[in-house]
Enzyme design. Structure first.
Site, PDB file in Angstrom:
ATOM      1  N   CYS A 196      -0.380   4.111   2.134  1.00 30.78           N
ATOM      2  CA  CYS A 196      -0.225   3.860   3.578  1.00 30.78           C
ATOM      3  C   CYS A 196       1.204   4.107   4.035  1.00 30.78           C
ATOM      4  O   CYS A 196       1.438   4.678   5.106  1.00 30.78           O
ATOM      5  CB  CYS A 196      -0.596   2.419   3.910  1.00 30.78           C
ATOM      6  SG  CYS A 196      -2.240   1.905   3.404  1.00 30.78           S
ATOM      7  N   ASP A 197       2.174   3.652   3.241  1.00 31.01           N
ATOM      8  CA  ASP A 197       3.562   3.595   3.699  1.00 31.01           C
ATOM      9  C   ASP A 197       4.529   4.489   2.928  1.00 31.01           C
ATOM     10  O   ASP A 197       5.726   4.510   3.227  1.00 31.01           O
ATOM     11  CB  ASP A 197       4.065   2.145   3.622  1.00 31.01           C
ATOM     12  CG  ASP A 197       3.222   1.198   4.458  1.00 31.01           C
ATOM     13  OD1 ASP A 197       2.734   1.640   5.517  1.00 31.01           O
ATOM     14  OD2 ASP A 197       3.044   0.035   4.056  1.00 31.01           O
TER      15      ASP A 197
ATOM     16  N   CYS B 268       0.842  -1.194   0.000  1.00 26.10           N
ATOM     17  CA  CYS B 268       0.000   0.000   0.000  1.00 26.10           C
ATOM     18  C   CYS B 268       0.879   1.247   0.000  1.00 26.10           C
ATOM     19  O   CYS B 268       1.394   1.645   1.044  1.00 26.10           O
ATOM     20  CB  CYS B 268      -0.941  -0.004   1.206  1.00 26.10           C
ATOM     21  SG  CYS B 268      -1.980   1.469   1.314  1.00 26.10           S
TER      22      CYS B 268
END
Length: 309
Positions: A133-134, A130
């Site tokens: 997300c990261d 992701c």
């Protein structure tokens, strides 16, 4: 006893809950992680009617708040077992067993893995599924993205202003994604100072690093040439798999594990419906998930009205 249990709090499930609650149905939603599903992890959404641009989390919040105001009950737990072939449907979870007249499966899909040695070893230590997300963990660093669909292309655009360099690795020589997004990537990659290096007809065959990911091994599928790239991170965007393992001996699934339904979202079991990305269909977008949820809710209302008291 609920009228409807919805499994999954993505756009399909949230839309269905809004329609069902407005029809005065008693609804329980079960979600094992956070509301929104893939939608919540999308940085910018530019193709949802009514919003020129909105973050996935903001759109999720708006949908969730609307459903909760109507009286939605939500329990955050894992489903352990489905007993849904009889008239009364039972769903067993860590929080107990819940019963309902109908069940709507909005299970979504999870990221496919490369299935390369050491993949799990570097999970959270360089490997991510992701980018939104990261991505910020890799500010001013070198990363690789594997994939050739919408997710990989959007990951490139998201990471472009964050990282120092991007390798985009695809096993084919053409991409399967939205042309508008691909055009943006091509324009960026053609700049003299571009951060993007596109590598086609290649696959990742190895992962290396001492404690964390430090390099990846890639193989050219045409000439079998092997090369190694030094990277700080690897984002895997090679597709998704439907979360239907618990249902494979209960429902009719397609060859990839997606749930087969008719146009009214009915499965092969009476009183059991499916909507969103977990369903067999040609287009998986937020807007089509919402449409599935609305259709499913109407079908569920009609089904309940025909049940014997």
């Amino acid at each position: 006893m609920y009228d409807l249990i919805i499994i999954g709090a993505g756009p399909a499930g949230l839309t269905a809950s809004i329609y069902a609650l407005r029809a005065r149905k008693k609804v329980l939603m079960l979600e094992r992680m956070i509301p929104g599903g893939q939608m919540a992890m999308t940085n910018n959404i530019e193709n949802y009617p009514g919003f020129d641009k909105i973050t996935g989390m903001d759109l999720t919040t708006k949908m969730l708040e609307q459903a909760v105001k109507l009286g939605l009950e939500i329990t955050y737990t894992d489903v352990l077992e489905y007993d849904i072939t009889d008239t009364i449907k039972k769903v067993r979870t860590h929080n107990g067993t819940f019963e309902a007249k109908t069940v709507l499966l909005c299970l979504g899909a999870f990221a496919k893995q490369l299935e390369v040695e050491n993949e799990q070893k570097y999970l959270g230590k360089g490997i991510s599924y992701c980018a939104t997300c990261d991505g910020n963990f890799f500010k001013d660093k070198t990363v690789a993205i594997v994939g050739g669909g919408n997710t990989s292309i959007k990951d490139v655009l998201y990471l472009y202003d964050i990282v120092k360099k991007i390798y985009l690795i695809h096993r084919r020589d053409t991409f399967r994604c939205e042309e508008s997004a691909l055009d943006k990537v091509k324009i960026l990659s053609e700049k003299s100072d571009s951060k993007i290096n596109i590598i086609l007809n290649s696959i990742v065959t190895g992962l290396k690093g001492d404690g964390k990911l430090e390099s990846i091994v890639i193989e050219n599928k045409e000439n079998k040439a092997i090369s190694e790239l030094n990277v700080d991170g690897l984002f895997v965007a090679i597709g998704r798999k439907p979360d239907t393992d618990l249902l494979k001996d209960i429902l009719e699934l397609d060859s990839l594990g997606y749930i087969k339904t008719d146009e009214d979202m009915k499965t092969n079991i009476a009183g059991v419906f499916a909507a969103g990305d977990v369903r067999h269909k040609t287009l998986r977008q937020i807007i089509t998930a919402c449409a599935d949820g609305a259709i499913a809710s109407i079908s569920i209302n009609n089904y309940i009205s025909t049940m014997k008291n």
